[in-house]
Scaffold this motif. Structure first.
Motif, PDB file in Angstrom:
ATOM      1  N   MET A  30      -5.389  21.121  41.461  1.00  0.00           N
ATOM      2  CA  MET A  30      -5.533  20.664  42.855  1.00  0.00           C
ATOM      3  C   MET A  30      -4.168  20.359  43.461  1.00  0.00           C
ATOM      4  O   MET A  30      -3.351  19.617  42.918  1.00  0.00           O
ATOM      5  N   ILE A  31      -3.931  21.005  44.582  1.00  0.00           N
ATOM      6  CA  ILE A  31      -2.640  20.911  45.251  1.00  0.00           C
ATOM      7  C   ILE A  31      -2.476  19.581  45.981  1.00  0.00           C
ATOM      8  O   ILE A  31      -3.443  19.024  46.491  1.00  0.00           O
ATOM      9  N   ASN A  32      -1.254  19.083  46.025  1.00  0.00           N
ATOM     10  CA  ASN A  32      -0.971  17.867  46.785  1.00  0.00           C
ATOM     11  C   ASN A  32      -0.593  18.235  48.216  1.00  0.00           C
ATOM     12  O   ASN A  32       0.492  18.746  48.474  1.00  0.00           O
ATOM     13  N   TYR A  33      -1.506  17.951  49.119  1.00  0.00           N
ATOM     14  CA  TYR A  33      -1.279  18.348  50.503  1.00  0.00           C
ATOM     15  C   TYR A  33      -0.595  17.258  51.332  1.00  0.00           C
ATOM     16  O   TYR A  33      -0.340  17.455  52.510  1.00  0.00           O
ATOM     17  N   THR A  34      -0.297  16.131  50.690  1.00  0.00           N
ATOM     18  CA  THR A  34       0.325  15.034  51.432  1.00  0.00           C
ATOM     19  C   THR A  34       1.594  15.480  52.150  1.00  0.00           C
ATOM     20  O   THR A  34       1.736  15.310  53.374  1.00  0.00           O
ATOM     21  N   ASP A  35       2.496  16.071  51.399  1.00  0.00           N
ATOM     22  CA  ASP A  35       3.775  16.477  51.992  1.00  0.00           C
ATOM     23  C   ASP A  35       3.590  17.588  53.019  1.00  0.00           C
ATOM     24  O   ASP A  35       4.230  17.605  54.067  1.00  0.00           O
ATOM     25  N   ILE A  36       2.687  18.498  52.694  1.00  0.00           N
ATOM     26  CA  ILE A  36       2.460  19.622  53.610  1.00  0.00           C
ATOM     27  C   ILE A  36       1.950  19.117  54.943  1.00  0.00           C
ATOM     28  O   ILE A  36       2.408  19.534  56.009  1.00  0.00           O
ATOM     29  N   LEU A  37       1.028  18.155  54.890  1.00  0.00           N
ATOM     30  CA  LEU A  37       0.529  17.571  56.133  1.00  0.00           C
ATOM     31  C   LEU A  37       1.672  16.910  56.898  1.00  0.00           C
ATOM     32  O   LEU A  37       1.824  17.116  58.108  1.00  0.00           O
ATOM     33  N   ILE A  57     -13.873  15.129  62.402  1.00  0.00           N
ATOM     34  CA  ILE A  57     -13.854  16.508  61.915  1.00  0.00           C
ATOM     35  C   ILE A  57     -13.265  17.425  62.991  1.00  0.00           C
ATOM     36  O   ILE A  57     -12.316  18.173  62.738  1.00  0.00           O
ATOM     37  N   TYR A  58     -13.815  17.339  64.178  1.00  0.00           N
ATOM     38  CA  TYR A  58     -13.348  18.211  65.261  1.00  0.00           C
ATOM     39  C   TYR A  58     -11.880  17.975  65.584  1.00  0.00           C
ATOM     40  O   TYR A  58     -11.101  18.910  65.750  1.00  0.00           O
ATOM     41  N   LYS A  59     -11.502  16.691  65.689  1.00  0.00           N
ATOM     42  CA  LYS A  59     -10.108  16.401  66.033  1.00  0.00           C
ATOM     43  C   LYS A  59      -9.165  16.971  64.990  1.00  0.00           C
ATOM     44  O   LYS A  59      -8.137  17.567  65.321  1.00  0.00           O
ATOM     45  N   ASN A  60      -9.514  16.818  63.730  1.00  0.00           N
ATOM     46  CA  ASN A  60      -8.639  17.310  62.682  1.00  0.00           C
ATOM     47  C   ASN A  60      -8.615  18.828  62.614  1.00  0.00           C
ATOM     48  O   ASN A  60      -7.549  19.430  62.446  1.00  0.00           O
ATOM     49  N   ILE A  61      -9.776  19.431  62.748  1.00  0.00           N
ATOM     50  CA  ILE A  61      -9.805  20.894  62.738  1.00  0.00           C
ATOM     51  C   ILE A  61      -8.938  21.429  63.874  1.00  0.00           C
ATOM     52  O   ILE A  61      -8.130  22.347  63.682  1.00  0.00           O
ATOM     53  N   ASN A  62      -9.051  20.820  65.051  1.00  0.00           N
ATOM     54  CA  ASN A  62      -8.259  21.300  66.187  1.00  0.00           C
ATOM     55  C   ASN A  62      -6.758  21.069  65.994  1.00  0.00           C
ATOM     56  O   ASN A  62      -5.948  21.936  66.311  1.00  0.00           O
ATOM     57  N   LEU A  63      -6.413  19.910  65.473  1.00  0.00           N
ATOM     58  CA  LEU A  63      -5.003  19.645  65.193  1.00  0.00           C
ATOM     59  C   LEU A  63      -4.448  20.647  64.181  1.00  0.00           C
ATOM     60  O   LEU A  63      -3.358  21.192  64.357  1.00  0.00           O
ATOM     61  N   MET A  64      -5.200  20.869  63.140  1.00  0.00           N
ATOM     62  CA  MET A  64      -4.750  21.787  62.092  1.00  0.00           C
ATOM     63  C   MET A  64      -4.670  23.225  62.600  1.00  0.00           C
ATOM     64  O   MET A  64      -3.807  23.985  62.178  1.00  0.00           O
ATOM     65  N   LEU A  65      -5.557  23.562  63.512  1.00  0.00           N
ATOM     66  CA  LEU A  65      -5.476  24.888  64.128  1.00  0.00           C
ATOM     67  C   LEU A  65      -4.201  25.004  64.956  1.00  0.00           C
ATOM     68  O   LEU A  65      -3.471  25.997  64.853  1.00  0.00           O
ATOM     69  N   GLU A  66      -3.913  23.973  65.756  1.00  0.00           N
ATOM     70  CA  GLU A  66      -2.704  23.994  66.589  1.00  0.00           C
ATOM     71  C   GLU A  66      -1.454  24.128  65.740  1.00  0.00           C
ATOM     72  O   GLU A  66      -0.477  24.749  66.144  1.00  0.00           O
ATOM     73  N   ASN A  67      -1.493  23.520  64.576  1.00  0.00           N
ATOM     74  CA  ASN A  67      -0.340  23.573  63.670  1.00  0.00           C
ATOM     75  C   ASN A  67      -0.342  24.819  62.789  1.00  0.00           C
ATOM     76  O   ASN A  67       0.504  24.944  61.909  1.00  0.00           O
ATOM     77  N   SER A  68      -1.307  25.669  62.989  1.00  0.00           N
ATOM     78  CA  SER A  68      -1.450  26.861  62.148  1.00  0.00           C
ATOM     79  C   SER A  68      -1.570  26.517  60.670  1.00  0.00           C
ATOM     80  O   SER A  68      -1.208  27.301  59.804  1.00  0.00           O
ATOM     81  N   PHE A  69      -2.044  25.325  60.439  1.00  0.00           N
ATOM     82  CA  PHE A  69      -2.258  24.891  59.063  1.00  0.00           C
ATOM     83  C   PHE A  69      -3.543  25.546  58.547  1.00  0.00           C
ATOM     84  O   PHE A  69      -3.679  25.846  57.367  1.00  0.00           O
ATOM     85  N   GLN A  99       4.802  17.531  56.785  1.00  0.00           N
ATOM     86  CA  GLN A  99       5.706  18.543  57.355  1.00  0.00           C
ATOM     87  C   GLN A  99       5.170  19.088  58.669  1.00  0.00           C
ATOM     88  O   GLN A  99       5.924  19.553  59.512  1.00  0.00           O
ATOM     89  N   HIS A 100       3.865  19.019  58.825  1.00  0.00           N
ATOM     90  CA  HIS A 100       3.258  19.457  60.087  1.00  0.00           C
ATOM     91  C   HIS A 100       3.126  18.285  61.064  1.00  0.00           C
ATOM     92  O   HIS A 100       2.408  18.379  62.047  1.00  0.00           O
ATOM     93  N   ASN A 101       3.798  17.180  60.761  1.00  0.00           N
ATOM     94  CA  ASN A 101       3.721  15.971  61.593  1.00  0.00           C
ATOM     95  C   ASN A 101       2.313  15.408  61.685  1.00  0.00           C
ATOM     96  O   ASN A 101       1.907  14.873  62.707  1.00  0.00           O
ATOM     97  N   LEU A 102       1.605  15.557  60.592  1.00  0.00           N
ATOM     98  CA  LEU A 102       0.259  14.986  60.527  1.00  0.00           C
ATOM     99  C   LEU A 102       0.261  13.920  59.440  1.00  0.00           C
ATOM    100  O   LEU A 102       0.736  14.161  58.330  1.00  0.00           O
ATOM    101  N   LYS A 103      -0.252  12.750  59.764  1.00  0.00           N
ATOM    102  CA  LYS A 103      -0.350  11.692  58.762  1.00  0.00           C
ATOM    103  C   LYS A 103      -1.303  12.101  57.659  1.00  0.00           C
ATOM    104  O   LYS A 103      -2.362  12.679  57.919  1.00  0.00           O
ATOM    105  N   ALA A 104      -0.932  11.765  56.446  1.00  0.00           N
ATOM    106  CA  ALA A 104      -1.760  12.152  55.299  1.00  0.00           C
ATOM    107  C   ALA A 104      -2.842  11.113  55.078  1.00  0.00           C
ATOM    108  O   ALA A 104      -2.775  10.304  54.145  1.00  0.00           O
TER     109      ALA A 104
END
Lengths: 135, 135
Positions: free
Chosen positions: B1-8, B53-65, B10-15
């Motif tokens: 299981m990958i640690n996505y904390t840093d990746i988030l 859920i929606y807010k995060n999905i949309n944020l992650m989409l905007e960040n191309s995450f 890096q996208h300026n998203l709080k983990a």
DNA sequence: TATTAAAAGATAATTATTATCCTTTAAGTT
DNA sequence: AACTTAAAGGATAATAATTATCTTTTAATA
């Protein structure tokens, strides 16, 4: 302009003026969103209901008389069913173009190397149309 | 299981725990609808809001995450962004599989014979998965 | 022209998504 | 470790998109 009266009847759909207008709009425009279709139709039938648009679009979809094309980052458009083809979507102006691409080789190759059975393919290329490249 | 904390980050998203869980679900499941994601998330955070859920999905989409994949005749699914690939969708059970297809030749050929500029391609093959062919 | 099932129109209901507002918390700072 | 604060979460209202319901109209056929 094609006479869709008989074609509608062959699909067990009554050839109402509203339906004939929808098919005519689809024929002339090629691809259109629900929203735009409604706007165009209101000009022709000022009291047309949005429900009529939805009911007809859904009926025509069920009859495979038309197809929905799902476009990335944009609303779906609808088109009259025609021979298999792909689409180009302009990211700037939203224009949709049909493109003929022979995917048979690719699909055969994919089928050969995978366990699933392929029935259909949907390909949308996105980018900039000629006009939007310049402006 | 990958640690996505840093990746988030890096996208300026709080983990946040909710976000880490969403990425984990996406990683494990591969592809998931909003609806299913919500159901899975409620099991982990019983008071999570659908708005989260929606807010995060949309944020992650905007960040191309993550990316949205539009599936013909079905709801969109979301996946973690990865190298360019296509999809197979089972018409019966709804399963989505990634497939690697080299479309370069085709895209170059289309670009050569048309006036538009292609930036990306979305291909979905539909049919029956191995399991659904038998049952 | 009369009959009738289908379709249209009006609008209520449902579903999907987004916005708002208040509370909580991650993450950086002292 | 407590302090600060902008960001995020949760609850829920608002909006948008789509479908359902019900009544009136009409296309198709006798």
């Amino acid at each position: 302009m094609i006479n869709y009266t008989d074609i509608l009847r062959q699909h067990n759909l009554k050839a109402t003026p509203q339906r004939l207008a929808i098919t005519d709009v689809l024929y002339v425009q090629g691809h259109i969103t629900i929203e735009s279709l409604y706007k165009v139709m209101v000009k022709k039938f000022n009291s047309i209901s949005l429900a009529t648009i939805y009911k007809n679009i859904n009926l025509m979809l069920e009859n495979s008389f038309i197809q929905e094309v799902k476009i990335p980052h944009a609303k779906s458009v609808y088109e009259l069913t025609k021979e298999n083809h792909s689409h180009f979507a302009c990211e700037k102006c939203g224009e949709i173009q049909d493109i003929i691409i022979d995917l048979d080789n690719i699909i055969n190759e994919v089928a050969r190397t995978n366990t699933f059975k392929i029935n259909s393919s949907d390909l949308v290329l996105s980018g900039l149309c000629k006009n939007c490249q310049q402006n």
